[in-house]
Scaffold this active site. Structure first.
Site, PDB file in Angstrom:
ATOM      1  N   GLY A  18      11.973  -7.830 -56.668  1.00  0.00           N
ATOM      2  CA  GLY A  18      13.109  -8.710 -56.397  1.00  0.00           C
ATOM      3  C   GLY A  18      12.744  -9.996 -55.684  1.00  0.00           C
ATOM      4  N   ASN A  30      11.987 -12.840 -57.095  1.00  0.00           N
ATOM      5  CA  ASN A  30      12.713 -13.940 -57.756  1.00  0.00           C
ATOM      6  C   ASN A  30      14.206 -13.878 -57.436  1.00  0.00           C
ATOM      7  OD1 ASN A  30      10.928 -15.687 -59.624  1.00  0.00           O
ATOM      8  ND2 ASN A  30      10.168 -13.601 -59.893  1.00  0.00           N
ATOM      9  N   ASN A  82      15.723 -15.809 -68.587  1.00  0.00           N
ATOM     10  CA  ASN A  82      14.678 -14.889 -68.134  1.00  0.00           C
ATOM     11  C   ASN A  82      13.480 -15.689 -67.647  1.00  0.00           C
ATOM     12  OD1 ASN A  82      13.256 -12.378 -67.818  1.00  0.00           O
ATOM     13  ND2 ASN A  82      12.177 -12.792 -69.740  1.00  0.00           N
ATOM     14  N   HIS A 126       9.310 -15.455 -67.292  1.00  0.00           N
ATOM     15  CA  HIS A 126       8.175 -14.674 -67.787  1.00  0.00           C
ATOM     16  C   HIS A 126       6.883 -15.303 -67.269  1.00  0.00           C
ATOM     17  CE1 HIS A 126       6.157 -11.846 -70.397  1.00  0.00           C
ATOM     18  NE2 HIS A 126       5.338 -12.831 -70.737  1.00  0.00           N
TER      19      HIS A 126
HETATM   20  C1  GRF Z   1       7.937 -11.733 -62.324  1.00  0.00           C
HETATM   21  O1  GRF Z   1       6.560 -11.996 -62.411  1.00  0.00           O
HETATM   22  C2  GRF Z   1       8.636 -12.172 -63.586  1.00  0.00           C
HETATM   23  O2  GRF Z   1       8.017 -13.256 -64.203  1.00  0.00           O
HETATM   24  C3  GRF Z   1       8.531 -10.958 -64.480  1.00  0.00           C
HETATM   25  O3  GRF Z   1       8.663  -9.869 -63.611  1.00  0.00           O
HETATM   26  C4  GRF Z   1       8.224 -10.238 -62.303  1.00  0.00           C
HETATM   27  C5  GRF Z   1       9.334  -9.887 -61.366  1.00  0.00           C
HETATM   28  O4  GRF Z   1       8.954  -9.995 -60.031  1.00  0.00           O
HETATM   29  N1  GRF Z   1       9.543 -11.000 -65.519  1.00  0.00           N
HETATM   30  P1  GRF Z   1      10.028  -9.885 -58.881  1.00  0.00           P
HETATM   31  O5  GRF Z   1      10.713  -8.522 -59.033  1.00  0.00           O
HETATM   32  O6  GRF Z   1      10.992 -11.006 -59.022  1.00  0.00           O
HETATM   33  O7  GRF Z   1       9.250  -9.950 -57.603  1.00  0.00           O
END
Ligand code: GRF
Length: 195
Positions: A12, A14, A104, A106
């Site tokens: 989490g 992000n 999303n 990535h």
């Molecule tokens: C991130 O690296 C994102 O790009 C990918 O999953 C990861 C999620 O990390 N889709 P977090 O849970 O936000 O720390």
């Protein structure tokens, strides 16, 4: 004001970066949808006093889990959904009814390295640049139209751990900005239509 839901399954970070960016904005991070009760994202949401909807997928068809999400969205409508490490593939019906309203993040320069272990696969490749992509979600896996990308030369990092750290740093900087722009855009469309 536009309303956002974040869907996450893991750490989490992000989700937290988006929350920090939105906290003093006119937009609202309405809730987190998470498929794993033990995810750190859930703890973060509690700490931020953001409502959490737990929707387990394990041991039942995706259709059932998505029906639960549809009810959540019907009862608590949002304008935009940001997937942030959500490890479930949404069905074509779910995403097609929300075109350009689901985004999303990535950790690779799509279309290269969609799917799992993207950072490791990019790092092990001959590519000279490592980077990230924010894109609209369509029915494929990491295939929707690109909104923004950012990158740095692989030569700037000493190893995989450092590459991962740089990628996450870039994500936390770019993803909230893109989400905010989209919320601004949706909000202004709604206001124009209201006039
Ligand atoms: C991130 O690296 C994102 O790009 C990918 O999953 C990861 C999620 O990390 N889709 P977090 O849970 O936000 O720390």
């Amino acid at each position: 004001m536009a309303r956002l839901a974040v869907f996450a399954s893991g750490t989490g970070s992000n989700f937290a970066a988006i929350r920090d960016a939105l906290v003093d904005s006119r937009h609202q991070l309405a809730y987190l949808v998470c498929d794993r009760p033990s995810a750190l994202a859930v703890e973060k949401a509690f700490r931020f006093h953001i409502p959490v909807h737990l929707v387990p997928y394990a041991g039942r068809p995706r259709r059932e889990a998505e029906q639960e999400i549809e009810v959540i969205l019907r009862d608590n409508p949002v304008d935009v959904i940001a997937l942030a490490g959500f490890m479930r593939v949404l069905s074509p019906g779910f995403v097609e009814s929300r075109r350009e309203r689901i985004v999303n993040i990535h950790p690779s320069l799509l279309p290269r390295y969609p799917g799992m272990r993207a950072i490791e696969r990019s790092f092990d490749s001959e590519d000279e640049e490592l980077g990230i992509t924010v894109h609209f979600v369509d029915a494929g896996v990491d295939t929707g139209p690109t909104i923004a990308q950012a990158s740095f030369p692989k030569s700037e990092v000493a190893g995989l751990a450092e590459a991962e750290a740089r990628i996450h740093e870039l994500e936390h900087e770019m993803y909230p900005r893109v989400v905010m722009d989209l919320l601004d855009e949706v909000d202004s469309v709604v206001r124009q239509e209201g006039v």
